[in-house]
Design a protein around this motif. Structure first.
Motif, PDB file in Angstrom:
ATOM      1  N   VAL A 169      -3.100  13.684  10.090  1.00  0.00           N
ATOM      2  CA  VAL A 169      -1.641  13.729   9.955  1.00  0.00           C
ATOM      3  C   VAL A 169      -1.036  12.337  10.084  1.00  0.00           C
ATOM      4  O   VAL A 169       0.041  12.061   9.517  1.00  0.00           O
ATOM      5  CB  VAL A 169      -0.986  14.692  10.984  1.00  0.00           C
ATOM      6  N   ILE A 170      -1.708  11.427  10.808  1.00  0.00           N
ATOM      7  CA  ILE A 170      -1.174  10.069  10.960  1.00  0.00           C
ATOM      8  C   ILE A 170      -1.193   9.345   9.619  1.00  0.00           C
ATOM      9  O   ILE A 170      -0.232   8.654   9.251  1.00  0.00           O
ATOM     10  CB  ILE A 170      -1.982   9.291  12.019  1.00  0.00           C
ATOM     11  N   VAL A 171      -2.299   9.504   8.893  1.00  0.00           N
ATOM     12  CA  VAL A 171      -2.409   8.864   7.577  1.00  0.00           C
ATOM     13  C   VAL A 171      -1.279   9.313   6.659  1.00  0.00           C
ATOM     14  O   VAL A 171      -0.581   8.495   6.040  1.00  0.00           O
ATOM     15  CB  VAL A 171      -3.773   9.194   6.936  1.00  0.00           C
ATOM     16  N   HIS A 172      -1.069  10.621   6.573  1.00  0.00           N
ATOM     17  CA  HIS A 172      -0.060  11.143   5.645  1.00  0.00           C
ATOM     18  C   HIS A 172       1.357  10.910   6.173  1.00  0.00           C
ATOM     19  O   HIS A 172       2.291  10.739   5.380  1.00  0.00           O
ATOM     20  CB  HIS A 172      -0.323  12.620   5.379  1.00  0.00           C
ATOM     21  N   ALA A 173       1.523  10.899   7.495  1.00  0.00           N
ATOM     22  CA  ALA A 173       2.834  10.570   8.062  1.00  0.00           C
ATOM     23  C   ALA A 173       3.211   9.130   7.719  1.00  0.00           C
ATOM     24  O   ALA A 173       4.373   8.829   7.427  1.00  0.00           O
ATOM     25  CB  ALA A 173       2.827  10.780   9.571  1.00  0.00           C
ATOM     26  N   TRP A 174       2.238   8.235   7.723  1.00  0.00           N
ATOM     27  CA  TRP A 174       2.498   6.854   7.317  1.00  0.00           C
ATOM     28  C   TRP A 174       2.902   6.787   5.844  1.00  0.00           C
ATOM     29  O   TRP A 174       3.863   6.093   5.489  1.00  0.00           O
ATOM     30  CB  TRP A 174       1.274   5.979   7.567  1.00  0.00           C
ATOM     31  N   GLU A 175       2.160   7.512   5.001  1.00  0.00           N
ATOM     32  CA  GLU A 175       2.509   7.533   3.579  1.00  0.00           C
ATOM     33  C   GLU A 175       3.940   8.026   3.370  1.00  0.00           C
ATOM     34  O   GLU A 175       4.672   7.526   2.517  1.00  0.00           O
ATOM     35  CB  GLU A 175       1.549   8.440   2.810  1.00  0.00           C
ATOM     36  N   GLN A 176       4.332   9.037   4.140  1.00  0.00           N
ATOM     37  CA  GLN A 176       5.628   9.679   3.936  1.00  0.00           C
ATOM     38  C   GLN A 176       6.780   8.880   4.539  1.00  0.00           C
ATOM     39  O   GLN A 176       7.835   8.728   3.929  1.00  0.00           O
ATOM     40  CB  GLN A 176       5.603  11.089   4.543  1.00  0.00           C
ATOM     41  N   TRP A 177       6.565   8.362   5.769  1.00  0.00           N
ATOM     42  CA  TRP A 177       7.684   7.777   6.507  1.00  0.00           C
ATOM     43  C   TRP A 177       7.506   6.307   6.884  1.00  0.00           C
ATOM     44  O   TRP A 177       8.384   5.723   7.515  1.00  0.00           O
ATOM     45  CB  TRP A 177       7.953   8.596   7.766  1.00  0.00           C
ATOM     46  N   GLY A 178       6.375   5.707   6.548  1.00  0.00           N
ATOM     47  CA  GLY A 178       6.148   4.325   6.935  1.00  0.00           C
ATOM     48  C   GLY A 178       6.114   4.176   8.440  1.00  0.00           C
ATOM     49  O   GLY A 178       5.641   5.062   9.165  1.00  0.00           O
ATOM     50  N   GLU A 179       6.651   3.071   8.963  1.00  0.00           N
ATOM     51  CA  GLU A 179       6.583   2.845  10.404  1.00  0.00           C
ATOM     52  C   GLU A 179       7.413   3.856  11.192  1.00  0.00           C
ATOM     53  O   GLU A 179       7.216   4.019  12.403  1.00  0.00           O
ATOM     54  CB  GLU A 179       7.010   1.422  10.744  1.00  0.00           C
ATOM     55  N   GLN A 180       8.310   4.569  10.531  1.00  0.00           N
ATOM     56  CA  GLN A 180       9.062   5.623  11.211  1.00  0.00           C
ATOM     57  C   GLN A 180       8.191   6.828  11.541  1.00  0.00           C
ATOM     58  O   GLN A 180       8.638   7.765  12.207  1.00  0.00           O
ATOM     59  CB  GLN A 180      10.244   6.061  10.343  1.00  0.00           C
ATOM     60  N   GLY A 182       5.421   2.439  23.827  1.00  0.00           N
ATOM     61  CA  GLY A 182       6.576   2.615  22.963  1.00  0.00           C
ATOM     62  C   GLY A 182       6.826   1.460  22.025  1.00  0.00           C
ATOM     63  O   GLY A 182       7.945   1.276  21.541  1.00  0.00           O
ATOM     64  N   HIS A 183       5.794   0.673  21.732  1.00  0.00           N
ATOM     65  CA  HIS A 183       5.928  -0.485  20.852  1.00  0.00           C
ATOM     66  C   HIS A 183       4.991  -0.365  19.652  1.00  0.00           C
ATOM     67  O   HIS A 183       3.980   0.340  19.698  1.00  0.00           O
ATOM     68  CB  HIS A 183       5.619  -1.784  21.597  1.00  0.00           C
ATOM     69  N   MET A 184       5.335  -1.090  18.590  1.00  0.00           N
ATOM     70  CA  MET A 184       4.528  -1.135  17.371  1.00  0.00           C
ATOM     71  C   MET A 184       4.377  -2.581  16.926  1.00  0.00           C
ATOM     72  O   MET A 184       5.169  -3.454  17.288  1.00  0.00           O
ATOM     73  CB  MET A 184       5.194  -0.315  16.263  1.00  0.00           C
TER      74      MET A 184
END
Length: 649
Positions: A103-114, A206-208
């Protein structure tokens, strides 16, 4: 639960040394003994050690999206992965596994860093997006899972779940950070974002981080903070009911696993509350684990047994010798940097016991920070009231004088041990709280270091860590401020570090439902008067649990997970503490005033003063110097899973 590592050439031109990447990965073999995976392409290398928890048959890492343009390595658990997976499928994404990593891979595709805002869980992960030529890293909101990184002199960016992974790189200097040494001897650990090494960092909770090829800038950003937004007006009874509902939901979300699951049960309020919720949610008896001590002054096992009997759990308990001090060198190697919380010893043992029965264990960590359970919170709030009632022109000189000249009366009844209180009254809230939690207050640290080391500090003071956090606190309520300070320092730097290293040493995953970020956000808004009432911490939490736990559990004096350090250092460790603290390893550093170290040892051994906290921190610093700055040989390796074959599939 796993271990991750990676190397990234920020120029985008150089190949990754695959043998070096594998060496990094194998230093964390204990975090994931089931299998390992490596992936390299130009300028990028990812490594992963796996402890299978969900989707045991698949989910190997590094893991890719459908067209192999995005790859992730991930340590932790995403508790909302099932609804998130359904949301992403509805948006057109195709899944090849049933694991939370994908889900992290596809969440990145969908929302980027958000994407981080959509994830509920504990995590440290890294994503490489080939199309965007971007490396992205993120750490969970509370800092439950660790993530270390460094920029090497040759422009290579390296990261790992443990410091030992990047210390294995020959290009990383092991020069100690002078400021981190000062911080360690104040806090007993090195707070985020520093490490004990000048050229290595922790990614703060809580940082990126985002890095693009061709740009040598490591762009770091905070994406979350504890809000302390007041709840809508409600009665105490309504808040109690909501607390139970939210706690049950948080525990339920943390119970998803495809392996044996249980709970730590110390007999304290927090772990007992979690077990009570687990029992109500489980169709079979809950597995619980605890350790007991053969010294009644440190033993809580009777209370753990009481809760286990009440909820008819499969309870397992083992007795640990109170003189269990043989782990000092083992702990130094586990933590990779000096760490002075002596409760790391019983924590290591309870994780060792739990792993015999389960692969996942839920703990009660976070209850004190959420609901003001530490005794020091009451002291801090009372002290702040006195400060507010006196003009600073009178308060600072009077209490400053008393704090300086009042004797350090460890031998006296508690009511006469006022030196620390006077020092706090002469200061402000943050500096006063810092003095209260310091294992070596200023009066000791001012004599601890050599003149040369003090010059290197250039006036730096460890209180600046807390002052920086206090300046960013989203509240002006005194109790909320000190809770916030602990959530930024003590919780990630001490408590969660202790549990992560001790559990991972035994390939055990520990989950902390009381630190579910949605639960923390809500709990932070509870009025302070409901958390700390009439000097009693956790007031609202205890009241809400009265239908589930007896008053014997809820209202007995807090013991903590302590061990008899003072008597150890005067007894079986007497020779060792003298040899270690006063020996050639410490003297050779040039850091210390050796005459003062001799005074600390002599005063403690003679019984004149209780210097157990300073001496234990010095003992663990010496163990760090010998064990970590010495050898960092990788653990025995298994055959790695090679995901680079996917690119030719």
């Amino acid at each position: 639960m796993c271990g991750i590592v990676g190397m990234f050439d920020m120029s985008g031109t150089r190949e990754i040394d695959r043998q070096l990447l594998e060496r990094m990965n194998e230093t964390q073999f204990h975090r994931g003994p089931v299998e390992g995976g490596l992936y390299t392409e130009r300028a990028l290398g990812f490594g992963h050690r796996r402890l299978s928890i969900i989707d045991l048959a698949s989910g190997q890492q590094p893991l890719f999206n459908e067209d192999l343009s995005v790859v992730v390595v991930f340590n932790g658990e995403i508790y909302n992965f099932q609804p998130l997976m359904q949301e992403l499928i509805a948006l057109g994404h195709v899944f090849r596994t049933h694991c939370d990593t994908e889900v992290i891979v596809h969440a990145w595709e969908q929302w980027g860093e958000q994407c981080v805002h959509h994830l509920r869980g504990m995590f440290g992960f890294a994503i490489w997006d080939r199309n965007q030529q971007t490396l992205f890293l993120a750490r969970d909101r509370m800092g439950i899972k660790p993530l270390f990184y460094a920029v090497l002199p040759n422009g290579m960016f390296a990261f790992g779940s443990e410091l030992k992974s990047i210390l294995s790189l020959p290009g990383l200097s092991r020069e100690l950070d002078t400021l981190a040494v000062e911080e360690y001897f104040a806090f007993g650990y090195v707070p985020e974002p520093r490490t004990i090494f000048r050229h290595a960092c922790k990614l703060a909770p809580g940082h990126m981080i985002r890095i693009k090829v061709g740009d040598s800038t490591v762009r770091q950003k905070k994406y979350w903070d504890v809000p302390f937004t007041p709840l809508a007006p409600a009665s105490e009874q309504e808040i109690q009911e909501e607390l139970v509902r939210r706690l049950r939901e948080a525990v339920s979300s943390h119970m998803i696993a495809d392996v044996p699951l249980g709970g730590f049960l110390s007999g304290g309020v927090d772990s007992s509350a979690v077990v009570a919720m687990m029992a109500g949610l489980s169709t079979t008896p809950v597995n619980t684990c605890s350790i007991s001590f053969n010294d009644p002054k440190f033993d809580e096992s009777v209370f753990a047994t009481q809760v286990a009997n009440q909820y008819q759990t499969n309870h397992h308990s083992e007795t640990v010798d109170k003189d269990d001090y043989g782990l000092i060198d083992t702990l130094a190697r586990l933590y990779d940097e000096p760490y002075a919380d002596s409760s790391a010893i019983p924590t290591y043992r309870v994780c060792q016991l739990a792993r015999k029965r389960v692969t996942v264990a839920l703990s009660g960590d976070g209850g004190d920070e959420n609901f003001a359970g530490y005794r020091r919170y009451h002291h801090s709030v009372v002290t702040e009231r006195v400060r507010s009632a006196l003009p600073s022109a009178l308060r600072q000189p009077v209490f400053g004088f008393l704090g300086k000249h009042y004797p350090k009366a460890d031998w006296a009844p508690r009511m006469f041990r006022a030196k620390t209180t006077f020092e706090a009254l002469a200061s402000d809230l943050t500096r006063g709280y810092f003095q209260g939690v310091s294992i070596m207050p200023d009066r000791i640290r001012s004599r601890l270091f050599s003149p040369g080391f003090r010059r290197d500090l250039q006036g730096y003071h460890a209180s600046e860590v807390m002052l920086a956090h206090a300046a960013n606190a989203p509240t002006d309520d005194p109790l909320s401020i000190v809770q916030y300070l602990d959530m930024k320092t003590y919780l990630p730097g001490d408590i969660l570090t202790k549990v992560d290293r001790a559990s991972m040493a035994h390939a055990l995953e520990v989950r902390v439902p009381l630190l579910d970020h949605q639960f923390v956000e809500w709990a932070s808004g509870i009025p302070s008067a409901m958390k700390l009432s009439a000097g009693e911490g956790k007031h609202i939490f205890k009241k809400s649990m009265r239908s589930y736990l007896s008053d014997d559990i809820l209202y007995r004096p807090k013991m903590g997970f302590s061990i008899p350090v003072a008597s150890w250092l005067r007894g079986p460790l007497r020779e060792r503490v003298s040899q270690a603290v006063l020996g050639p390893t410490m003297a050779a550093t040039g850091i210390f005033n050796m005459d003062f170290l001799k005074e600390l040892v002599e005063h403690h051994l003679s019984g004149r003063r209780d210097n157990s906290a300073p001496l234990w921190s010095l003992l663990m610093f010496e163990a760090f110097l010998r064990n970590v700055l010495g050898d960092l040989t990788p653990e025995p390796k298994s055959q790695p899973y090679d995901s680079s074959i996917l690119l030719s599939a």
